[in-house]
Design a protein around this motif. Structure first.
Motif, mmCIF file in Angstrom:
data_model
loop_
_atom_site.group_PDB
_atom_site.id
_atom_site.type_symbol
_atom_site.label_atom_id
_atom_site.label_comp_id
_atom_site.label_asym_id
_atom_site.label_seq_id
_atom_site.Cartn_x
_atom_site.Cartn_y
_atom_site.Cartn_z
ATOM 1 N N ALA A 1 -1.592 -15.540 -0.654
ATOM 2 C CA ALA A 1 -2.506 -15.432 -1.942
ATOM 3 C C ALA A 1 -3.935 -14.507 -1.878
ATOM 4 O O ALA A 1 -3.808 -13.526 -2.352
ATOM 5 C CB ALA A 1 -2.526 -16.799 -2.354
ATOM 6 N N LEU A 2 -4.573 -15.088 -0.721
ATOM 7 C CA LEU A 2 -5.823 -14.671 -0.209
ATOM 8 C C LEU A 2 -5.422 -12.858 0.161
ATOM 9 O O LEU A 2 -6.177 -12.015 -0.043
ATOM 10 C CB LEU A 2 -6.424 -15.454 0.849
ATOM 11 N N ASP A 3 -4.086 -12.539 1.023
ATOM 12 C CA ASP A 3 -4.233 -11.357 1.253
ATOM 13 C C ASP A 3 -3.601 -10.843 -0.214
ATOM 14 O O ASP A 3 -4.464 -9.186 -0.549
ATOM 15 C CB ASP A 3 -2.662 -11.321 1.825
ATOM 16 N N ALA A 4 -3.352 -11.123 -0.882
ATOM 17 C CA ALA A 4 -2.602 -10.061 -2.118
ATOM 18 C C ALA A 4 -3.891 -10.207 -2.711
ATOM 19 O O ALA A 4 -3.949 -9.117 -4.067
ATOM 20 C CB ALA A 4 -1.596 -11.001 -2.900
ATOM 21 N N ALA A 5 -4.715 -11.587 -3.100
ATOM 22 C CA ALA A 5 -5.599 -10.714 -3.928
ATOM 23 C C ALA A 5 -6.935 -9.810 -2.914
ATOM 24 O O ALA A 5 -7.238 -9.043 -4.165
ATOM 25 C CB ALA A 5 -6.963 -11.835 -4.523
ATOM 26 N N LEU A 6 -7.504 -9.880 -1.947
ATOM 27 C CA LEU A 6 -8.098 -9.000 -1.095
ATOM 28 C C LEU A 6 -7.540 -7.624 -1.382
ATOM 29 O O LEU A 6 -7.895 -6.280 -1.359
ATOM 30 C CB LEU A 6 -7.462 -9.580 0.309
ATOM 31 N N ARG A 7 -6.000 -7.583 -1.193
ATOM 32 C CA ARG A 7 -5.475 -5.799 -1.341
ATOM 33 C C ARG A 7 -5.995 -5.331 -3.036
ATOM 34 O O ARG A 7 -6.636 -4.291 -3.103
ATOM 35 C CB ARG A 7 -3.623 -6.175 -1.024
ATOM 36 N N LYS A 8 -5.736 -6.618 -3.863
ATOM 37 C CA LYS A 8 -5.699 -5.678 -5.067
ATOM 38 C C LYS A 8 -7.251 -5.265 -5.791
ATOM 39 O O LYS A 8 -7.298 -4.860 -6.480
ATOM 40 C CB LYS A 8 -5.916 -7.267 -5.925
ATOM 41 N N ALA A 9 -8.083 -6.157 -4.914
ATOM 42 C CA ALA A 9 -9.993 -6.010 -5.140
ATOM 43 C C ALA A 9 -10.171 -4.145 -4.457
ATOM 44 O O ALA A 9 -10.351 -3.578 -4.844
ATOM 45 C CB ALA A 9 -10.274 -6.604 -4.609
ATOM 46 N N LEU A 10 -9.009 -4.518 -2.561
ATOM 47 C CA LEU A 10 -9.709 -2.831 -2.349
ATOM 48 C C LEU A 10 -8.654 -1.718 -2.606
ATOM 49 O O LEU A 10 -9.050 -0.465 -2.493
ATOM 50 C CB LEU A 10 -9.371 -3.467 -1.015
ATOM 51 N N ARG A 11 -7.206 -1.900 -3.711
ATOM 52 C CA ARG A 11 -6.453 -1.042 -3.710
ATOM 53 C C ARG A 11 -7.478 0.561 -4.709
ATOM 54 O O ARG A 11 -7.005 1.327 -4.331
ATOM 55 C CB ARG A 11 -5.735 -2.057 -3.986
ATOM 56 N N PRO A 12 -8.111 -0.108 -5.673
ATOM 57 C CA PRO A 12 -9.060 1.379 -5.956
ATOM 58 C C PRO A 12 -10.098 2.103 -5.217
ATOM 59 O O PRO A 12 -9.684 3.634 -5.163
ATOM 60 C CB PRO A 12 -9.602 0.323 -7.329
ATOM 61 N N PHE A 13 -9.980 1.189 -4.099
ATOM 62 C CA PHE A 13 -11.062 2.067 -3.408
ATOM 63 C C PHE A 13 -10.378 2.377 -1.414
ATOM 64 O O PHE A 13 -11.177 4.119 -1.078
ATOM 65 C CB PHE A 13 -12.341 1.293 -2.559
ATOM 66 N N TYR A 14 -9.832 2.265 -0.696
ATOM 67 C CA TYR A 14 -8.577 2.532 -0.232
ATOM 68 C C TYR A 14 -7.297 2.201 -0.590
ATOM 69 O O TYR A 14 -6.674 1.339 0.122
ATOM 70 C CB TYR A 14 -9.086 1.284 0.967
ATOM 71 N N PRO A 15 -6.446 3.490 -1.158
ATOM 72 C CA PRO A 15 -5.296 3.625 -1.440
ATOM 73 C C PRO A 15 -4.786 3.259 0.102
ATOM 74 O O PRO A 15 -3.484 3.038 -0.257
ATOM 75 C CB PRO A 15 -5.172 4.373 -2.180
ATOM 76 N N ALA A 16 -5.086 3.886 1.089
ATOM 77 C CA ALA A 16 -4.292 3.928 2.129
ATOM 78 C C ALA A 16 -3.814 2.257 2.443
ATOM 79 O O ALA A 16 -2.899 1.976 3.521
ATOM 80 C CB ALA A 16 -4.748 3.713 3.289
ATOM 81 N N ILE A 17 -4.187 1.626 1.514
ATOM 82 C CA ILE A 17 -3.784 -0.443 2.086
ATOM 83 C C ILE A 17 -2.891 -0.496 1.499
ATOM 84 O O ILE A 17 -1.866 -1.615 2.956
ATOM 85 C CB ILE A 17 -4.473 -0.886 1.298
ATOM 86 N N ASP A 18 -1.915 0.641 0.904
ATOM 87 C CA ASP A 18 -0.413 0.007 0.426
ATOM 88 C C ASP A 18 0.299 0.313 1.642
ATOM 89 O O ASP A 18 1.791 -0.281 1.928
ATOM 90 C CB ASP A 18 -0.293 0.525 -0.671
ATOM 91 N N GLY A 19 -0.833 1.036 2.654
ATOM 92 C CA GLY A 19 0.421 1.270 3.888
ATOM 93 C C GLY A 19 0.785 0.998 4.919
ATOM 94 O O GLY A 19 1.503 0.755 5.383
ATOM 95 N N ILE A 20 -0.178 -0.489 4.844
ATOM 96 C CA ILE A 20 0.311 -1.797 5.578
ATOM 97 C C ILE A 20 0.686 -2.887 5.741
ATOM 98 O O ILE A 20 -0.020 -3.273 3.957
ATOM 99 C CB ILE A 20 -1.524 -1.382 6.735
ATOM 100 N N ALA A 21 0.955 -3.969 6.443
ATOM 101 C CA ALA A 21 1.632 -4.858 5.884
ATOM 102 C C ALA A 21 1.782 -6.252 7.128
ATOM 103 O O ALA A 21 1.277 -5.326 8.752
ATOM 104 C CB ALA A 21 3.008 -4.526 5.253
ATOM 105 N N LEU A 22 1.137 -6.880 6.785
ATOM 106 C CA LEU A 22 1.041 -8.092 7.450
ATOM 107 C C LEU A 22 2.403 -8.459 8.454
ATOM 108 O O LEU A 22 3.421 -8.391 7.871
ATOM 109 C CB LEU A 22 0.968 -9.388 7.065
ATOM 110 N N HIS A 23 2.586 -7.964 9.003
ATOM 111 C CA HIS A 23 4.108 -8.216 9.794
ATOM 112 C C HIS A 23 4.228 -9.658 10.640
ATOM 113 O O HIS A 23 5.771 -10.020 10.511
ATOM 114 C CB HIS A 23 3.572 -7.478 11.182
ATOM 115 N N ASP A 24 3.167 -10.564 11.214
ATOM 116 C CA ASP A 24 3.372 -11.376 12.109
ATOM 117 C C ASP A 24 1.919 -12.312 12.309
ATOM 118 O O ASP A 24 1.165 -12.124 11.670
ATOM 119 C CB ASP A 24 3.941 -11.132 13.320
ATOM 120 N N TYR A 25 2.506 -14.218 11.413
ATOM 121 C CA TYR A 25 1.275 -14.601 11.686
ATOM 122 C C TYR A 25 1.591 -15.502 12.736
ATOM 123 O O TYR A 25 2.435 -16.979 12.583
ATOM 124 C CB TYR A 25 1.097 -14.946 10.548
#
Ligand SMILES: [Zn+2]
Length: 527
Positions: free
Chosen positions: A442-466
């Motif tokens: 949920a935090l990852d999703a909220a952070l991406r939502k906040a940053l997406r307008p400024f850094y559209p490249a964020i959509d090209g990266i994903a969390l792979h392992d935790y």
């Protein structure tokens, strides 16, 4: 080209190592370990058993796209089944499908296993070995034959055991590996039996595969080397079934630094390799591990400290730098400095030894290590740490607040978590809410939502392992959590780390490093 080493190393961390309790690697973990082993100078890497699980087959599929500098990749499997033509054996077909340059197959040396366990006659067993090796050779594979239970088999019925070895040799095997599968042999037995096998097949090349059930995995391998073994099989940190396999992180320095046998070019990478594999295996690294443990060159006693400061070899059997380790004494800053300098140089930064930047950086690293940070498997966080310290990193955003909830009411567990993130990019404030499968998601999703307008490249990266590790587990009240995250852009993957007394905060720290690392040079788009 440097001359071929007399002894080659065959790493089976990714196959036999994963037989160890609690050792589990994802396909991506395996690829990263393979790359690291290759960089270390490993000659052979056994990637898995394609016939035994689909994950191993997936690994070989992925590995085909990588080119390894030193290592030859091996697929592992067994000889054909009894009374089936080798061409029709599906498991053998899967071994060829893995399209590795090397195939290793194991067969039965011990009469007990042939007649009692498999219930076949020795002649068919020998045919199974010969046919399988021949078939793999016909398909152009470098073929390694692992003689399972060779030593126990030899002690029970030497003629039988030697006969199976001869069948693999007749089939054209490039290497015959004598295995102490149950790990019950002593070094003098290994040496004597190894010599007997060599005398029986003087034209064959023989290797050794040992287990550590008597605490002698490395000693037995060294005994075989004395008897003429040209290859040693083992695993990093000795991972493996029961008490583990021959530990290559002990064996290699013994061969190279003690016996003068040149096997790998980059021995000083050894300690980092041991930590790297431990992190990916999510196993605490053994502080008392020979050569690579954090206390392997630690000095506490006053007299010892005084003496090693004057003359290191007074209480050290070798120079720790030769295996990439360091002397651990509070006052010994110099070796720590050279470590940091080596790493910053690798990042293209030229810092002066003894200069204020290096001193400050080293102090910061020591403080973080005390808190529970490990940077060996989190190269992206290390790079960010250095850049931040040197003022070379511009943060993407300023966090004001994050919040997430997770709720259980009576018997009802709410599967969905909600998170909010409040942050600033330049002069713009963002306040976003998102849902996820757990608090981190949920935090990852909220952070991406906040940053997406400024850094559209964020959509090209994903969390792979935790991965989560509780550290200081012996003091339960003060337990801290270390989170290791792998982020990927589909081409490249990088690791980041976060440590906190709180799992959410530790995850958050690792999460933002993962994003900051990739988007570090991005300029925010205005909107
Ligand atoms: Zn084994």
């Amino acid at each position: 080209m440097s001359p071929a080493p007399r002894i080659t190393l065959y790493d089976t961390t990714l196959r036999d190592g994963t037989q160890g309790e609690g050792i589990n690697f994802s396909v991506l973990d395996k690829l990263r370990i393979a790359e690291k082993l290759d960089a270390f100078g490993m000659h052979y890497i056994e990637g898995g058993w394609p016939g035994s699980n689909p994950k191993d087959a997936a690994f070989f599929e992925e590995a085909r796209r990588h080119s390894f500098r030193h290592a030859r990749l091996a697929a592992f499997g067994s000889t054909r089944r009894a009374n089936v033509p080798v061409e029709q054996d599906p498991q053998i077909a899967l071994l060829l499908d893995a399209r590795t340059p090397v195939v290793t197959i194991f067969g039965k040396s011990w009469r007990l296993h042939v007649t009692e366990v498999l219930g076949i006659n020795p002649a068919e067993n020998r045919a199974m070995i010969r046919d399988s090796v021949q078939h793999l050779k016909r398909h152009g594979r470098e073929t390694v034959y692992d003689a399972e239970h060779f030593f126990d088999g030899y002690k029970d019925d030497a003629e039988h055991a030697l006969g199976t070895l001869a069948s693999a040799h007749e089939g054209g095997a490039d290497l015959l590996v004598l295995c102490d599968t149950n790990g019950g042999c002593l070094p003098d037995e290994v040496e004597a039996i190894f010599r007997a096998a060599t005398a029986h097949l003087p034209a064959a090349r023989l290797g050794i595969h040992t287990h550590n059930d008597c605490g002698l995995g490395v000693a037995n391998a060294l005994a075989a080397v004395r008897a003429g073994a040209v290859q040693v099989q083992g695993t990093i940190n000795g991972y493996g079934e029961r008490t583990g396999n021959c530990n290559l992180t002990t064996l290699v320095p013994c061969l190279q630094a003690k016996m003068g046998l040149q096997v790998v070019a980059d021995l000083p990478q050894l300690t980092e390799l041991a930590f790297f594999v431990a992190e990916l295996a999510n196993c605490p690294h053994d502080p008392r591990a020979p050569f690579v443990g954090s206390t392997a060159f630690a000095h506490k006693g006053g007299v010892h400290v005084h003496a090693v400061q004057k003359l290191a070899r007074s209480y050290e059997h070798m120079d720790p730098a030769a295996v990439g380790n360091r002397q651990h004494i509070l006052v010994s800053e110099l070796s720590g400095q050279s470590n940091v300098l080596a790493k910053t140089r690798a990042l293209g930064l030229d810092l002066a030894k003894g200069g204020p930047e290096v001193t400050a950086l080293l102090a910061e690293i020591k403080r973080l290590e005390k808190e529970g940070y490990e940077f060996e498997a989190a190269e992206a966080s290390f790079e960010l740490l250095v850049r931040r310290r040197l003022g070379l990193h511009q943060p993407l955003f300023t966090l004001q607040e994050y919040h997430c909830n997770y709720r259980r009411t009576g018997n009802r567990l709410y599967e969905t978590c909600e998170a909010t993130v409040k942050l600033r990019v330049g002069n713009t404030h963002e306040y976003t809410v998102a849902e996820g499968d757990g608090p981190v998601n949920a935090l990852d999703a909220a952070l991406r939502k906040a940053l997406r307008p400024f850094y559209p490249a964020i959509d090209g990266i994903a969390l792979h392992d935790y991965k989560v590790r509780i550290i200081d587990s012996h003091q339960a009240t003060a337990a801290r959590t270390r989170v290791l995250i792998v982020t990927s852009d589909g081409y490249k993957a990088w690791s980041t780390v976060g440590v906190s007394g709180n799992i959410i905060e530790a995850s958050w720290l690792a999460l933002i490093d993962g994003i900051e690392y990739k988007l570090a040079d991005s300029v925010p788009t205005t909107h």
